[in-house]
Scaffold this motif. Structure first.
Motif, PDB file in Angstrom:
ATOM      1  N   TYR A  63       1.211  -0.970  -0.063  1.00  0.00           N
ATOM      2  CA  TYR A  63      -0.237  -0.158   0.013  1.00  0.00           C
ATOM      3  C   TYR A  63       0.944   1.754   0.337  1.00  0.00           C
ATOM      4  CZ  TYR A  63      -3.594  -3.453   1.124  1.00  0.00           C
ATOM      5  OH  TYR A  63      -4.682  -5.005   1.628  1.00  0.00           O
ATOM      6  N   ASP A  64       2.305   0.786   0.529  1.00  0.00           N
ATOM      7  CA  ASP A  64       2.621   2.193   0.927  1.00  0.00           C
ATOM      8  C   ASP A  64       3.675   3.050  -0.907  1.00  0.00           C
ATOM      9  OD1 ASP A  64       2.552   2.078   3.342  1.00  0.00           O
ATOM     10  OD2 ASP A  64       4.604   1.156   3.625  1.00  0.00           O
ATOM     11  N   THR A  65       3.685   1.854  -1.471  1.00  0.00           N
ATOM     12  CA  THR A  65       4.264   1.723  -2.564  1.00  0.00           C
ATOM     13  C   THR A  65       3.335   2.140  -4.065  1.00  0.00           C
ATOM     14  OG1 THR A  65       3.716  -0.512  -3.625  1.00  0.00           O
ATOM     15  CG2 THR A  65       5.854   0.016  -2.569  1.00  0.00           C
ATOM     16  N   LEU A  66       1.741   1.830  -3.525  1.00  0.00           N
ATOM     17  CA  LEU A  66       0.678   2.195  -4.747  1.00  0.00           C
ATOM     18  C   LEU A  66       1.124   3.868  -5.917  1.00  0.00           C
ATOM     19  CD1 LEU A  66      -2.257   1.936  -6.022  1.00  0.00           C
ATOM     20  CD2 LEU A  66      -3.513   2.503  -4.241  1.00  0.00           C
ATOM     21  N   HIS A  67       1.140   4.550  -5.194  1.00  0.00           N
ATOM     22  CA  HIS A  67       1.016   6.116  -5.625  1.00  0.00           C
ATOM     23  C   HIS A  67       2.817   6.736  -5.681  1.00  0.00           C
ATOM     24  CE1 HIS A  67      -3.226   6.177  -5.349  1.00  0.00           C
ATOM     25  NE2 HIS A  67      -2.854   6.494  -3.339  1.00  0.00           N
ATOM     26  N   ASP A  68       2.875   6.184  -4.445  1.00  0.00           N
ATOM     27  CA  ASP A  68       4.855   6.540  -5.856  1.00  0.00           C
ATOM     28  C   ASP A  68       6.043   6.236  -6.281  1.00  0.00           C
ATOM     29  OD1 ASP A  68       3.976   8.686  -3.372  1.00  0.00           O
ATOM     30  OD2 ASP A  68       5.030   7.763  -1.861  1.00  0.00           O
ATOM     31  N   TYR A  69       5.410   5.094  -6.556  1.00  0.00           N
ATOM     32  CA  TYR A  69       6.286   3.550  -7.145  1.00  0.00           C
ATOM     33  C   TYR A  69       6.102   3.918  -8.285  1.00  0.00           C
ATOM     34  CZ  TYR A  69       8.798   4.673  -2.783  1.00  0.00           C
ATOM     35  OH  TYR A  69       9.737   5.721  -1.775  1.00  0.00           O
ATOM     36  N   CYS A  70       5.316   2.344  -8.554  1.00  0.00           N
ATOM     37  CA  CYS A  70       4.600   1.982  -9.711  1.00  0.00           C
ATOM     38  C   CYS A  70       3.691   1.129  -9.338  1.00  0.00           C
ATOM     39  CB  CYS A  70       5.626   0.011  -9.679  1.00  0.00           C
ATOM     40  SG  CYS A  70       5.077  -0.742 -11.455  1.00  0.00           S
ATOM     41  N   HIS A  71       2.550   1.635 -10.002  1.00  0.00           N
ATOM     42  CA  HIS A  71       0.590   1.528  -9.795  1.00  0.00           C
ATOM     43  C   HIS A  71      -0.027   0.299  -9.910  1.00  0.00           C
ATOM     44  CE1 HIS A  71      -3.313   2.718  -9.342  1.00  0.00           C
ATOM     45  NE2 HIS A  71      -3.513   2.513 -10.374  1.00  0.00           N
ATOM     46  N   ALA A  72       1.297  -0.213 -11.930  1.00  0.00           N
ATOM     47  CA  ALA A  72       0.672  -1.605 -11.696  1.00  0.00           C
ATOM     48  C   ALA A  72       0.540  -2.747 -10.946  1.00  0.00           C
ATOM     49  CB  ALA A  72       1.262  -1.720 -13.171  1.00  0.00           C
ATOM     50  N   THR A  73       2.291  -2.622 -10.249  1.00  0.00           N
ATOM     51  CA  THR A  73       2.240  -3.671  -9.632  1.00  0.00           C
ATOM     52  C   THR A  73       1.676  -3.350  -8.281  1.00  0.00           C
ATOM     53  OG1 THR A  73       5.050  -3.419 -10.420  1.00  0.00           O
ATOM     54  CG2 THR A  73       4.798  -4.668  -8.239  1.00  0.00           C
ATOM     55  N   SER A  74       1.898  -2.624  -7.911  1.00  0.00           N
ATOM     56  CA  SER A  74       0.519  -2.188  -6.264  1.00  0.00           C
ATOM     57  C   SER A  74      -0.325  -2.809  -6.758  1.00  0.00           C
ATOM     58  CB  SER A  74       1.350  -0.372  -5.764  1.00  0.00           C
ATOM     59  OG  SER A  74       2.571  -0.402  -6.023  1.00  0.00           O
ATOM     60  N   ALA A  75      -1.526  -2.074  -8.192  1.00  0.00           N
ATOM     61  CA  ALA A  75      -2.465  -2.073  -7.669  1.00  0.00           C
ATOM     62  C   ALA A  75      -3.074  -3.110  -7.671  1.00  0.00           C
ATOM     63  CB  ALA A  75      -3.226  -1.221  -8.726  1.00  0.00           C
ATOM     64  N   SER A  76      -2.267  -4.227  -9.011  1.00  0.00           N
ATOM     65  CA  SER A  76      -2.483  -6.102  -9.320  1.00  0.00           C
ATOM     66  C   SER A  76      -2.913  -6.640  -7.964  1.00  0.00           C
ATOM     67  CB  SER A  76      -1.336  -6.445  -9.838  1.00  0.00           C
ATOM     68  OG  SER A  76      -1.642  -7.409 -10.536  1.00  0.00           O
ATOM     69  N   SER A  77      -0.956  -6.529  -6.737  1.00  0.00           N
ATOM     70  CA  SER A  77      -1.401  -7.076  -5.370  1.00  0.00           C
ATOM     71  C   SER A  77      -2.691  -7.161  -4.762  1.00  0.00           C
ATOM     72  CB  SER A  77      -0.179  -6.669  -4.592  1.00  0.00           C
ATOM     73  OG  SER A  77       1.444  -6.629  -5.673  1.00  0.00           O
ATOM     74  N   ILE A  78      -2.575  -5.533  -4.392  1.00  0.00           N
ATOM     75  CA  ILE A  78      -3.499  -4.905  -3.678  1.00  0.00           C
ATOM     76  C   ILE A  78      -4.917  -5.173  -4.218  1.00  0.00           C
ATOM     77  CG2 ILE A  78      -5.359  -2.667  -3.143  1.00  0.00           C
ATOM     78  CD1 ILE A  78      -3.089  -1.628  -3.082  1.00  0.00           C
ATOM     79  N   LYS A  79      -5.261  -5.866  -5.359  1.00  0.00           N
ATOM     80  CA  LYS A  79      -6.760  -5.829  -5.539  1.00  0.00           C
ATOM     81  C   LYS A  79      -6.524  -7.665  -5.782  1.00  0.00           C
ATOM     82  CE  LYS A  79      -9.805  -5.788  -9.947  1.00  0.00           C
ATOM     83  NZ  LYS A  79      -9.779  -5.451 -11.256  1.00  0.00           N
TER      84      LYS A  79
END
Length: 477
Positions: A63-79
């Protein structure tokens, strides 16, 4: 991720170390979170993609990386964490402009509860580059598989109702039992390659590869590189780690050299060495590689006359001219026209879902035609008649002899010999793809099928080569 019992179990420790090596050398980014989204493991590819060092990442959650780093990787994991289902996501990174593709999958524990979420991410440009490299190497493998599959059916595909063809098949059965070199003479379109496949299928090498090489399809330097391969750094723009040659790849199998009369003199000496002692040297290397191949050559030219004119090596001619097959043109075996036509009708009925047949009058007229383009012309004519006819019975009106044009063997593509290897190969590919697409009227699906490629592969190649994906409509007068 640490496991307290690893120190007490050397085998488990060894397995863990090997898994870490595997993860670190994985192409792309790999990370694992727990059911709360906390990072448990990240490989070097993940650190590179996100731009964060490993120590920092392991102190964060996804969740810490969602906006600041890689949206695709973070969004995929969170979903996946939220839905407990597999998720595929892509996103363009603002800073670098990279297009990132990410895939997350749920991993459940023995109690059925979500335990881990592994996520794999790729820079799409790097992924396509890798796919292109696979395509370059896979083209040979696809050809091999395609021709091996065709070879399995070859005995059923050779139509031999006429006495000349029955005699040739008996001779082919006889010479298939030995490994001697064969030369097949015959007009263009008469079925020389089919005879080569037949001999291979009847030989002790039938379970090995059959590789066709068209000696007229490439300029000398590119033909040499394809036939013998090259070492790393031999060509500017060549494949990074070099390339295995087709003769080396065909070890224990059969190589079919079509249009052998067009092989440049400088390559004929190297071919002679392979025939005499089975020795190959890649371009840029002094290392001798042994390859056990049977060579079957074919030509529509008079090699003896070429030897007299000093355009073909006499020593190579005598090494090739051990066992000889002369395939008669279709006009000299009219008895084969009917069974060949009926075979093609069945094949196109199956291909297009038709239930069509040729009228007796049509077949009778076809038997009286001299077929200057031989079996190839007959096949294409049958396909055209069946596609154009709106009736189940294809009548005489569909057979128009003047539609068939006999074309002499095309000259090798004009390629600038000063170009680096890869640029020259790209130029050849542009010419080839353009010619096939034009012949298919701009229908890319049909062109891909004719070239033996997946449609997506053809799209990628055309895009890479700068070719238009849609045929431009003619301007209004």
């Amino acid at each position: 991720m640490e496991f307290p019992n690893l120190a007490a179990d050397p085998a488990a420790q060894r397995e863990y170390e090997l898994l870490k090596v595997l993860a670190e050398h994985y192409f792309g980014s790999m990370l694992v979170t727990d059911s709360k989204g906390r990072f448990l493991y990240v490989n070097d590819g993940c650190c590179k993609l996100l731009g964060i060092d490993r120590e920092t990442l392991l102190g964060l959650s996804i969740y810490d990386t969602l906006h600041d780093y890689c949206h695709a990787t973070s969004a995929s994991s969170i979903k996946t964490l939220e839905t407990k289902k597999e998720c595929l996501s892509n996103h363009t990174l603002k800073d670098s402009g990279k297009q990132v593709l990410a895939l997350s999958r749920p991993h459940f524990g023995p109690d059925g509860e979500l335990e881990y979420v592994p996520t794999y991410s790729w820079d799409e440009r790097e992924l396509y580059t890798l796919l292109e490299k696979f395509d370059q190497e896979r083209d040979n493998v696809r050809s091999v598989i395609r021709f091996m599959q065709a070879t399995d059916k070859t005995p059923d595909m050779l139509i031999a109702e006429s006495q000349p063809m029955r005699s040739l098949l008996e001779y082919a059965d006889h010479i298939a039992a030995v490994d001697s070199t064969v030369i097949i003479y015959g007009e263009s379109g008469s079925g020389k390659e089919l005879f080569a496949k037949y001999i291979h299928a009847k030989s002790s090498r039938a379970d090995q590869v059959f590789i066709p090489i068209n000696c007229a399809s490439l300029p000398p330097s590119l033909l040499e590189a394809e036939m013998f391969g090259y070492e790393k750094g031999t060509f500017t723009g060549g494949m990074k780690d070099g390339k295995i040659g087709l003769f080396e790849f065909a070890d224990k199998g059969t190589v079919f050299l079509d249009e052998i009369g067009e092989m440049p003199l400088e390559l004929q000496a190297k071919l002679l060495r392979i025939i005499e002692n089975g020795e190959i040297k890649r371009l840029g290397s002094n290392q001798i590689i042994k390859s056990d191949v049977r060579i079957i050559a074919a030509t529509n030219r008079n090699l003896a006359e070429m030897v007299r004119e000093k355009t073909f090596r006499a020593d190579l001619y005598y090494r090739l001219n051990v066992l000889v097959i002369n395939v008669p043109p279709l006009r000299e075996r009219a008895e084969d026209v009917r069974p060949l036509a009926e075979y093609f009708v069945q094949a196109f009925n199956k291909k297009y879902g038709f239930t069509k047949r040729l009228s007796p009058e049509t077949i009778q007229v076809m038997e009286q035609y001299d077929w200057p383009g031989n079996v190839r012309e007959l096949r294409n004519t049958v396909e055209r008649m069946m596609v154009e006819s709106k009736n189940t019975l294809v009548d005489l009106k569909s057979f128009r002899k003047m539609d068939t044009v006999v074309v002499e063997r095309p000259a090798p593509p004009a390629v600038d010999s000063s170009l680096p290897y890869q640029q020259a190969m790209d130029q050849c590919q542009r010419q080839y793809i353009t010619a096939v697409v034009d012949a298919c009227g701009g229908d890319l699906r049909q062109a891909a099928q004719r070239m033996g490629l997946h449609l997506s592969t053809l799209y990628r190649k055309m895009e890479k080569l700068g070719l238009p994906l849609h045929k431009e409509a003619p301007e209004e007068p």
